[in-house]
Scaffold this motif. Structure first.
Motif, PDB file in Angstrom:
ATOM      1  N   MET A  55      -5.011  -1.071  -5.476  1.00 21.48           N
ATOM      2  CA  MET A  55      -5.437  -1.127  -4.075  1.00 21.48           C
ATOM      3  C   MET A  55      -6.267  -2.382  -3.809  1.00 21.48           C
ATOM      4  SD  MET A  55      -7.673   1.670  -1.928  1.00 21.48           S
ATOM      5  CE  MET A  55      -6.648   3.002  -2.548  1.00 21.48           C
ATOM      6  N   THR A  56      -7.235  -2.694  -4.689  1.00 20.89           N
ATOM      7  CA  THR A  56      -8.074  -3.867  -4.471  1.00 20.89           C
ATOM      8  C   THR A  56      -7.278  -5.164  -4.628  1.00 20.89           C
ATOM      9  OG1 THR A  56      -8.782  -3.725  -6.796  1.00 20.89           O
ATOM     10  CG2 THR A  56     -10.207  -2.716  -5.131  1.00 20.89           C
ATOM     11  N   TYR A 103      -7.523   5.153   0.649  1.00 22.40           N
ATOM     12  CA  TYR A 103      -6.207   4.615   1.000  1.00 22.40           C
ATOM     13  C   TYR A 103      -6.089   4.382   2.502  1.00 22.40           C
ATOM     14  CZ  TYR A 103      -1.257   4.689   2.186  1.00 22.40           C
ATOM     15  OH  TYR A 103      -0.033   4.395   2.726  1.00 22.40           O
ATOM     16  N   LEU A 104      -6.555   5.342   3.296  1.00 20.45           N
ATOM     17  CA  LEU A 104      -6.495   5.197   4.744  1.00 20.45           C
ATOM     18  C   LEU A 104      -7.402   4.061   5.220  1.00 20.45           C
ATOM     19  CD1 LEU A 104      -6.430   8.938   5.864  1.00 20.45           C
ATOM     20  CD2 LEU A 104      -4.541   7.300   5.873  1.00 20.45           C
ATOM     21  N   LYS A 105      -8.554   3.899   4.587  1.00 21.39           N
ATOM     22  CA  LYS A 105      -9.446   2.798   4.954  1.00 21.39           C
ATOM     23  C   LYS A 105      -8.759   1.455   4.709  1.00 21.39           C
ATOM     24  CE  LYS A 105     -13.776   5.263   4.020  1.00 21.39           C
ATOM     25  NZ  LYS A 105     -14.947   5.368   3.117  1.00 21.39           N
ATOM     26  N   LEU A 122       0.835  -1.217   0.000  1.00 21.38           N
ATOM     27  CA  LEU A 122       0.000   0.000   0.000  1.00 21.38           C
ATOM     28  C   LEU A 122       0.863   1.258   0.000  1.00 21.38           C
ATOM     29  CD1 LEU A 122      -2.824  -1.041   2.487  1.00 21.38           C
ATOM     30  CD2 LEU A 122      -3.099  -0.537   0.055  1.00 21.38           C
ATOM     31  N   GLU A 123       1.940   1.254   0.775  1.00 18.25           N
ATOM     32  CA  GLU A 123       2.820   2.426   0.798  1.00 18.25           C
ATOM     33  C   GLU A 123       3.486   2.638  -0.560  1.00 18.25           C
ATOM     34  OE1 GLU A 123       5.440   1.579   3.996  1.00 18.25           O
ATOM     35  OE2 GLU A 123       4.027   2.212   5.557  1.00 18.25           O
ATOM     36  N   PRO A 129     -13.085   9.951  -8.753  1.00 18.62           N
ATOM     37  CA  PRO A 129     -13.187  10.459  -7.378  1.00 18.62           C
ATOM     38  C   PRO A 129     -12.320  11.700  -7.196  1.00 18.62           C
ATOM     39  CG  PRO A 129     -12.668   8.092  -7.444  1.00 18.62           C
ATOM     40  CD  PRO A 129     -12.475   8.625  -8.822  1.00 18.62           C
ATOM     41  N   ASP A 130     -12.705  12.509  -6.204  1.00 14.62           N
ATOM     42  CA  ASP A 130     -11.899  13.682  -5.906  1.00 14.62           C
ATOM     43  C   ASP A 130     -10.730  13.288  -5.007  1.00 14.62           C
ATOM     44  OD1 ASP A 130     -13.023  13.271  -3.403  1.00 14.62           O
ATOM     45  OD2 ASP A 130     -14.485  14.887  -3.630  1.00 14.62           O
ATOM     46  N   ALA A 131      -9.853  14.246  -4.734  1.00 17.67           N
ATOM     47  CA  ALA A 131      -8.643  13.964  -3.965  1.00 17.67           C
ATOM     48  C   ALA A 131      -8.966  13.467  -2.563  1.00 17.67           C
ATOM     49  CB  ALA A 131      -7.775  15.222  -3.903  1.00 17.67           C
ATOM     50  N   GLU A 132      -9.992  14.040  -1.948  1.00 17.12           N
ATOM     51  CA  GLU A 132     -10.343  13.644  -0.581  1.00 17.12           C
ATOM     52  C   GLU A 132     -10.772  12.185  -0.528  1.00 17.12           C
ATOM     53  OE1 GLU A 132     -13.407  15.009   3.008  1.00 17.12           O
ATOM     54  OE2 GLU A 132     -13.315  16.133   1.114  1.00 17.12           O
ATOM     55  N   GLN A 133     -11.569  11.743  -1.514  1.00 15.48           N
ATOM     56  CA  GLN A 133     -12.027  10.349  -1.523  1.00 15.48           C
ATOM     57  C   GLN A 133     -10.871   9.395  -1.790  1.00 15.48           C
ATOM     58  OE1 GLN A 133     -15.377   9.573  -4.077  1.00 15.48           O
ATOM     59  NE2 GLN A 133     -15.086   7.343  -4.007  1.00 15.48           N
ATOM     60  N   ASN A 134      -9.946   9.767  -2.692  1.00 11.63           N
ATOM     61  CA  ASN A 134      -8.786   8.916  -2.970  1.00 11.63           C
ATOM     62  C   ASN A 134      -7.956   8.687  -1.714  1.00 11.63           C
ATOM     63  OD1 ASN A 134      -9.232   8.532  -5.785  1.00 11.63           O
ATOM     64  ND2 ASN A 134      -8.429  10.574  -6.200  1.00 11.63           N
ATOM     65  N   GLU A 135      -7.681   9.744  -0.982  1.00  8.08           N
ATOM     66  CA  GLU A 135      -6.900   9.610   0.237  1.00  8.08           C
ATOM     67  C   GLU A 135      -7.670   8.850   1.304  1.00  8.08           C
ATOM     68  OE1 GLU A 135      -3.823  10.291   1.040  1.00  8.08           O
ATOM     69  OE2 GLU A 135      -3.351  10.989  -0.979  1.00  8.08           O
TER      70      GLU A 135
END
Length: 326
Positions: A232-233, A299-301, A211-212, A290-296
């Motif tokens: 990611m998936t 990733y955190l999820k 992930l990193e 997706p917007d930047a907020e959703q992408n990040e």
């Protein structure tokens, strides 16, 4: 007064003569060194040009003659001498001939330019080269067939040096192996320990590292959202397969969500997994952006889903860095 007048007259004539001389057409000469060679030998084709300082000439590019003469090396133009405004230039071509005979190399040509004049100047005489071959007198010399290969007896001394060096090398390797064995024995180890493969990483450590790496590639920042969510998936599918033994790599998103209902998961981890898979399907199949907020956020999820579901006995592993530090 008469002597002074004569001196002035001679000076004027000399200046006029030099002015006329400066406008003379360049003189081109050519020769070969040597003018006779044996077949396969090399020779030099030399072009000399005498010209005025302001006159411009261009030497020719070698033109092979039916493949009988080959260019070996093209030397740069050399200045042989300079007398006032007069220059003598030389161009040398190193060549080779591979067929017997008398060659007529023709006249040398150079391109001449002076003010509004553009002309081709040629040497006065053609250049000749004689190429000879070895003559065999069959009347005085007998011709024989090739002799068969002769097998000489084998002698040990011919390879004695190699044998001694090989023996010395073997002794050196044996001494090194014994020293390594003693060193390992003192530490309670064996030779086999040196060649054991590294143990596989725990599933959660491998997933966090993957992930990193994905996050550092900055895919969504370069409008590569599909590659970002596919990566990611895939990481989550690999983690789920290794963690719970579920064949997640061959399952759809709905099948993965359904198979995980029977596993004990924190409610937040279950909801995060469902959200990531749904968002990924929209990006991959519905071409959502997706917007930047959703992408990040996704990733955190994914990061904390792995952290919250790792095996209890794996908690002694080195702590993973904060994902926001990347």
């Amino acid at each position: 007064m008469k002597r002074l007048f004569a001196t002035a007259l001679l000076g004027a004539l000399a200046l006029a003569a030099s002015g006329v001389r400066a406008q003379e057409t360049p003189v081109v000469t050519a020769h070969v060194e040597p003018d006779s060679i044996m077949i396969g030998d090399r020779f030099d084709y030399v072009i000399d040009v005498e010209k005025d300082l302001v006159q411009v000439i261009d030497f020719p590019v070698f033109d092979p003659r039916d493949g009988k003469v080959e260019l070996v090396e093209d030397y740069p133009v050399d200045t042989l001498e300079r007398d006032g405004r007069r220059l003598k230039l030389r161009k040398r071509y190193r060549m080779a001939a591979f067929e017997e005979g008398m060659y007529n190399l023709g006249t040398a040509e150079v391109l001449y330019a002076d003010k509004n004049i553009l002309d081709t100047l040629r040497s006065r005489d053609s250049v000749y080269l004689e190429v000879a071959t070895f003559q065999i007198d069959s009347t005085s010399q007998s011709i024989y067939d090739l002799k068969p290969q002769k097998t000489l007896p084998f002698r040990l001394r011919e390879i004695q040096g190699y044998l001694l060096w090989g023996l010395a090398l073997l002794l050196l390797l044996a001494a090194g192996a014994y020293a390594l064995y003693r060193w390992l024995a003192k530490r309670g180890k064996r030779f086999g320990d040196l060649f054991k493969p590294a143990p596989p990483l725990p599933p959660h450590v491998a997933a966090i590292q993957a992930l990193e790496t994905l996050h550092n590639q900055k895919l969504w920042q370069n409008n590569r959202h599909k590659q970002y969510y596919s990566g990611m998936t895939d990481i989550l599918r690999t983690y789920i397969a290794a963690r719970w033994g579920v064949g997640a790599m061959e399952m759809t998103s709905d099948e993965i969500i359904g198979s995980m209902r029977g596993e004990e998961l924190p409610d937040k981890a279950r909801m995060d997994l469902t959200s990531i898979l749904r968002d990924a399907d929209l990006v991959k199949f519905a071409k959502a952006t997706p917007d930047a907020e959703q992408n990040e956020s996704d990733y955190l999820k994914a990061y904390y889903f792995v952290e919250e579901t790792k095996l209890v006995e794996e908690e002694t592993a080195p702590a993973e860095p904060d994902p926001m530090q990347n």
